[in-house]
Design a protein around this motif. Structure first.
Motif, PDB file in Angstrom:
ATOM      1  N   SER A 210       0.879  -1.114   0.123  1.00  0.00           N
ATOM      2  CA  SER A 210       0.171  -0.127  -0.030  1.00  0.00           C
ATOM      3  C   SER A 210       1.072   1.294   0.069  1.00  0.00           C
ATOM      4  O   SER A 210       0.838   2.200   1.009  1.00  0.00           O
ATOM      5  CB  SER A 210      -1.022  -0.103   1.083  1.00  0.00           C
ATOM      6  N   ARG A 245       1.689  -4.846  -3.011  1.00  0.00           N
ATOM      7  CA  ARG A 245       0.731  -5.351  -2.401  1.00  0.00           C
ATOM      8  C   ARG A 245      -0.284  -4.140  -2.094  1.00  0.00           C
ATOM      9  O   ARG A 245       0.253  -3.218  -1.406  1.00  0.00           O
ATOM     10  CB  ARG A 245       1.016  -6.137  -1.185  1.00  0.00           C
ATOM     11  N   VAL A 246      -1.505  -4.627  -2.385  1.00  0.00           N
ATOM     12  CA  VAL A 246      -2.705  -3.375  -2.208  1.00  0.00           C
ATOM     13  C   VAL A 246      -3.965  -4.215  -1.685  1.00  0.00           C
ATOM     14  O   VAL A 246      -4.146  -5.102  -2.379  1.00  0.00           O
ATOM     15  CB  VAL A 246      -2.867  -2.603  -3.349  1.00  0.00           C
ATOM     16  N   SER A 248      -7.767  -4.789  -1.621  1.00  0.00           N
ATOM     17  CA  SER A 248      -9.028  -4.423  -2.593  1.00  0.00           C
ATOM     18  C   SER A 248      -9.942  -3.329  -2.479  1.00  0.00           C
ATOM     19  O   SER A 248     -10.797  -2.935  -2.761  1.00  0.00           O
ATOM     20  CB  SER A 248      -9.706  -5.800  -2.849  1.00  0.00           C
ATOM     21  N   GLU A 250      -8.916  -0.454  -1.047  1.00  0.00           N
ATOM     22  CA  GLU A 250      -8.471   0.842  -1.037  1.00  0.00           C
ATOM     23  C   GLU A 250      -8.863   1.362  -2.069  1.00  0.00           C
ATOM     24  O   GLU A 250      -8.029   2.043  -2.919  1.00  0.00           O
ATOM     25  CB  GLU A 250      -6.902   0.402  -0.800  1.00  0.00           C
ATOM     26  N   HIS A 251     -10.081   1.612  -2.329  1.00  0.00           N
ATOM     27  CA  HIS A 251     -10.548   2.606  -3.350  1.00  0.00           C
ATOM     28  C   HIS A 251     -12.122   3.313  -2.718  1.00  0.00           C
ATOM     29  O   HIS A 251     -12.850   2.809  -1.703  1.00  0.00           O
ATOM     30  CB  HIS A 251     -10.962   1.737  -4.571  1.00  0.00           C
ATOM     31  N   LEU A 270      -5.304   2.301  -5.002  1.00  0.00           N
ATOM     32  CA  LEU A 270      -5.475   1.196  -5.767  1.00  0.00           C
ATOM     33  C   LEU A 270      -5.450   1.201  -7.538  1.00  0.00           C
ATOM     34  O   LEU A 270      -4.239   0.374  -7.859  1.00  0.00           O
ATOM     35  CB  LEU A 270      -6.780   0.428  -5.546  1.00  0.00           C
ATOM     36  N   THR A 274      -1.880  -0.042  -9.361  1.00  0.00           N
ATOM     37  CA  THR A 274      -2.038  -1.166 -10.371  1.00  0.00           C
ATOM     38  C   THR A 274      -1.355  -0.456 -11.525  1.00  0.00           C
ATOM     39  O   THR A 274      -0.728  -1.188 -12.586  1.00  0.00           O
ATOM     40  CB  THR A 274      -3.410  -1.342 -10.676  1.00  0.00           C
ATOM     41  N   VAL A 294      -3.549  -7.805  -5.468  1.00  0.00           N
ATOM     42  CA  VAL A 294      -4.653  -6.985  -4.763  1.00  0.00           C
ATOM     43  C   VAL A 294      -5.027  -8.042  -3.889  1.00  0.00           C
ATOM     44  O   VAL A 294      -5.718  -9.322  -4.187  1.00  0.00           O
ATOM     45  CB  VAL A 294      -5.706  -6.445  -5.792  1.00  0.00           C
TER      46      VAL A 294
END
Length: 319
Positions: A210, A245-246, A248, A250-251, A270, A274, A294
């Motif tokens: 993140s 790594r993020v 899912s 985070e939007h 995110l 990406t 993700v």
């Protein structure tokens, strides 16, 4: 990897409180009610993580002091030396990463990865998070500018790692120069990306969880473009692996509150991460391997732990 389902806050707090009450009741001989903590328990020695050492180191160049934790590898050195995992936000993350490495060392021999050295980099004090110091140390200097007491000190920290910390670790242990990993979360992840794009040979593996790619109007994304242009033609004097790594969630659409949705819509973490992963992957450089994931059901805070799990696995991967 499958992501755990985060527990509801109120339920989790209730379970923790119930568990704590039961444990203290057993220790103190209390059967019911809200038992007081036994005096002898409070007078017992503080708990310590086996095999770890802690020291505050002052950087002679910048004058900053960082708290450093080192966990000795729980196993013999491979023929090439131990892999090393450098963990930013050591106050919050070192103990987690160190215990993960200890867990690996307890696995059956046929499943046991190479014993890793875990090095935490944090700040003096007992707080889990040091917001002012994190912003000072993990954010890159503005384009054409220099660090201030409040921000932009990432290069100072990276200089300290290169000049002071890495040589100390290499003096104390046999290390594998081709398995040097740095990991960080949020602002720490931003620092990891800045390190890759400005000094790609400092480490061989980079794990950013993140990463705060939104910082200073997406400055690190501009630095990424400069990195790609500077190394557009071979030969390239580095060999690096990057794990991104993020979570899912985070939007903006996944935000729990309208205020958080506004923040996440502005940061577009995110989407931006990406896009960055896709741009770097499209390069198809043999010297740069990019792997993006993700993690389902996780937000900015909860993604830190699985990010550490993956960072340790990256550090221990064979050459």
């Amino acid at each position: 990897m499958p992501a755990p389902h985060p527990a509801q806050g109120s339920t989790r707090r209730a379970l923790l409180a119930a568990g704590a009450g039961t444990s203290l009741g057993l220790l103190g001989g209390c059967a019911t009610g809200s038992p007081a903590v036994p005096a002898q328990l409070l007078q017992a020695p503080a708990a310590a993580l086996p095999g770890t050492h802690q020291q505050d180191l002052r950087d002679p160049a910048s004058g900053n002091t960082w708290r450093i934790w080192v966990q000795r590898p729980a196993g013999p050195a491979p023929a090439t030396g131990h892999p090393v995992l450098y963990v930013l936000d050591g106050n919050a993350a070192f103990a987690l990463a160190a215990q993960l490495a200890r867990n690996d060392a307890a696995r059956p021999p046929e499943l046991r990865p190479d014993a890793a050295i875990v090095v935490g980099i944090g700040h003096p004090g007992d707080a889990v998070i040091h917001p002012a110091e994190r912003q000072r140390d993990y954010t890159p200097p503005p384009p054409g500018g220099s660090a201030t007491p409040q921000a932009g000190g990432a290069d100072r920290l990276l200089d300290f790692i290169a000049r002071e910390l890495q040589p100390r670790v290499a003096q104390a242990f046999p290390v594998d120069a081709q398995r040097q990993t740095i990991t960080g979360h949020s602002f720490g992840g931003l620092c990891v990306l800045h390190a890759l794009f400005t000094r790609p040979a400092l480490f061989t593996r980079y794990a950013a969880t993140s990463p705060s790619v939104w910082w200073n109007q997406g400055q690190v994304l501009q630095t990424a473009q400069q990195f790609m242009q500077a190394h557009a033609t071979a030969p390239r004097a580095f060999s690096a692996r990057l794990h991104l790594r993020v979570g899912s969630l985070e939007h903006a659409q996944a935000a729990a509150t309208p205020a958080r949705a506004v923040v996440q819509a502005e940061r577009r973490l995110l989407d931006r991460t990406t896009t960055l992963a896709n741009q770097l992957t499209t390069l198809a450089w043999p010297e740069l391997h990019v792997q993006m994931a993700v993690l389902p059901g996780l937000d900015h805070g909860s993604v830190m732990l699985p990010g550490l799990v993956d960072a340790l696995a990256l550090a221990q991967q064979a050459r």
